[in-house]
Scaffold this active site. Structure first.
Site, PDB file in Angstrom:
ATOM      1  N   GLU A 222       0.800  -9.603 -10.425  1.00 12.10           N
ATOM      2  CA  GLU A 222       0.884  -8.132 -10.335  1.00 12.10           C
ATOM      3  C   GLU A 222       0.633  -7.629 -11.990  1.00 12.10           C
ATOM      4  O   GLU A 222       1.440  -7.828 -12.917  1.00 12.10           O
ATOM      5  CB  GLU A 222       2.387  -7.543 -10.111  1.00 12.10           C
ATOM      6  CG  GLU A 222       2.986  -8.418  -8.721  1.00 12.10           C
ATOM      7  CD  GLU A 222       2.126  -7.652  -7.522  1.00 12.10           C
ATOM      8  OE1 GLU A 222       1.340  -6.648  -7.835  1.00 12.10           O
ATOM      9  OE2 GLU A 222       1.804  -8.211  -6.585  1.00 12.10           O
ATOM     10  N   CYS A 256       3.494   0.435 -14.779  1.00 11.25           N
ATOM     11  CA  CYS A 256       2.288  -0.270 -14.478  1.00 11.25           C
ATOM     12  C   CYS A 256       1.479   0.775 -13.519  1.00 11.25           C
ATOM     13  O   CYS A 256       0.167   0.409 -13.697  1.00 11.25           O
ATOM     14  CB  CYS A 256       2.374  -1.723 -13.799  1.00 11.25           C
ATOM     15  SG  CYS A 256       3.340  -1.489 -12.221  1.00 11.25           S
TER      16      CYS A 256
END
Length: 478
Positions: A222, A256
């Site tokens: 990720e 993110c």
């Protein structure tokens, strides 16, 4: 378990001991019943609910200041919602899935059984140290695995609290929490896990993947990248600005999936900039002593962001810092939302994920140019489109590749418990959250059962005319 950053043999031995402890525990019960998995999820929920104040204090101490509302909203709330969803769905997720059998093999029966992999390693970043530890843990524990966590050295208070509470509530035979620096993280990623999930930068993700490859450990990465926000021609500038500011200033941009840059039609850029300034000023009328506004996590990242601004300014970009009260923020590590227009492509903030409250604004002449700009770059973790035209929305959905997409909002797709979350290309690989997370940490074992009475003997040697006749049928045109 707290391991010093010194890469001594003793530290590696402790890591290997922790992994071996979990492996033995899993081998003693390789398929935990649903009731036991639910019990572990309940304990995970208690860790969050019964120690809320400790979590808020630990995260804020690690950041210098983190808004307690943001910690509740972006870490505790989605973690608890994820646990609720997993508990509610677990019976269905664990059930064997019946599959079809070809006519030639009837009356055989086939099914797929989700089976725990064993020991799952999870490397946690600093920006959301609770949620990005608990979220993968939910999926891994629901799938029946044991878990080994590596917390970030940049959030030591949170890491220490996580280690203590997991040890007290879950036990070392279910979860082991490791704290330490980069050397410990490197040794951690080289352990022979049955699956390894890493959340962090693309550059470090490459190192993690190389280390895991030595053990043929499957990985979920990720990562992040530059998530664009596209404002379509004619879209309400105030509405777009509100959503962009919310997504950008959550955790001071240290997210993110934060909007990394904005694409807007050239003739509508000034109106959007005005509305972004107004929205930021409404939400954060002060900054320095405002408990709602979070700090940049440490001096290194604060200096990094300022150096990127200096570089853009020197290259001719316009820098517009939104500090409504005109406060002196020196020494606080609080950085105002800063709009950057006219930055050349070679500037670092136009090339690298920003991970802070800096927002480049880029003008386009035609909508197709905006799509081409996105598609010419690395695939982002998120893409945000502000538009009311169904045809343009559908075209954007079909012709861009991103880890996830939101229409007329930002960030919220991550909090949907029935949606998978994951990147693509430079923004990552694999998924967790939802059913996909359970599947990531499971082996889907195919099982074929053949009853005593069947026709397979017709295909056994010695072969002859009967087999020739059967093969003509079997090899017929599809």
């Amino acid at each position: 378990m707290d391991i010093a950053t010194d890469p001594a043999i003793t530290g590696l031995a402790q890591l290997e001991h922790a992994h071996a402890t979990l492996k033995r525990a899993w081998q003693s019960d390789p398929f935990p019943e649903r009731e036991l998995r639910v019990a572990q999820l309940d304990k995970l929920a208690r860790i969050l609910r019964e120690h809320e104040d400790e979590w808020l204090a630990a995260v804020s101490a690690d950041f210098g200041h983190r808004s307690p509302v943001e910690t509740r909203l972006a870490e505790l709330f989605p973690s608890l919602e994820g646990i609720r969803h997993a508990k509610k769905s677990l019976k269905h997720w664990m059930a064997p899935q019946t599959r079809g059998v070809s006519l030639w093999f009837k009356p055989a029966r086939a099914h797929v059984r989700p089976q725990p992999l064993g020991v799952v390693g999870i490397i946690v970043p600093w920006n959301y140290p609770i949620y990005l530890a608990i979220g993968p843990m939910i999926a891994a524990l629901a799938a029946g695995n044991r878990v080994m966590l590596k917390m970030s050295e940049f959030t030591p208070q949170t890491g220490s609290l996580m280690a203590r509470l997991c040890r007290e509530m879950l036990g070392d035979d279910w979860v082991q929490v490791i704290n330490g620096g980069a050397e410990v993280a490197a040794a951690f990623s080289a352990l022979p896990f049955d699956h390894l999930l890493f959340t962090g930068s693309t550059a470090v993700g490459r190192h993690v993947m190389r280390a895991a490859a030595a053990n043929l450990t499957p990985v979920t990465l990720e990562l992040g990248g530059k998530s664009p926000a596209i404002v379509a021609p004619g879209f309400d500038a105030r509405r777009a600005a509100e959503a962009i500011v919310v997504g950008k200033l959550l955790n001071a941009g240290q997210t993110c999936v934060a909007p990394d840059y904005v694409l807007v039609k050239a003739g509508e850029r000034d109106a959007l900039v005005r509305e972004i300034r107004a929205a930021a000023s409404r939400m954060y009328p002060t900054l320095r002593d405002n408990s709602d506004y979070s700090s940049v996590v440490n001096a290194r990242h604060y200096q990094r962001l300022n150096s990127w601004l200096d570089e853009a300014r020197a290259a001719g970009a316009d820098i517009d810092s939104i500090n409504p009260a005109g406060e002196d923020l020196s020494g606080s590590h609080k950085l105002p939302l800063t709009l950057v227009t006219g930055a050349p492509d070679h500037c670092t903030l136009m090339q690298e994920e920003i991970f802070g409250p800096l927002l480049p604004i880029i003008a386009y002449a035609k909508f197709d140019e905006a799509l081409a700009y996105v598609n010419a770059r690395e695939r982002p973790l998120a893409l945000y489109l502000f538009d009311e035209d169904p045809m343009r929305i559908a075209r954007t959905e079909r012709t861009t590749v991103a880890g996830g997409m939101c229409v007329n909002t930002t960030v919220l797709h991550v909090a949907q418990d029935d949606l998978p979350f994951g990147g693509v290309g430079a923004s990552g690989m694999g998924h967790y959250h939802a059913h996909e997370g359970f599947l990531t940490f499971s082996k889907l074992k195919p099982v074929l059962s053949m009853p005593r009475f069947n026709l397979l003997s017709l295909t056994h040697a010695p072969y002859g005319k009967r087999m020739d006749w059967l093969l003509k049928l079997m090899l017929r045109k599809p």
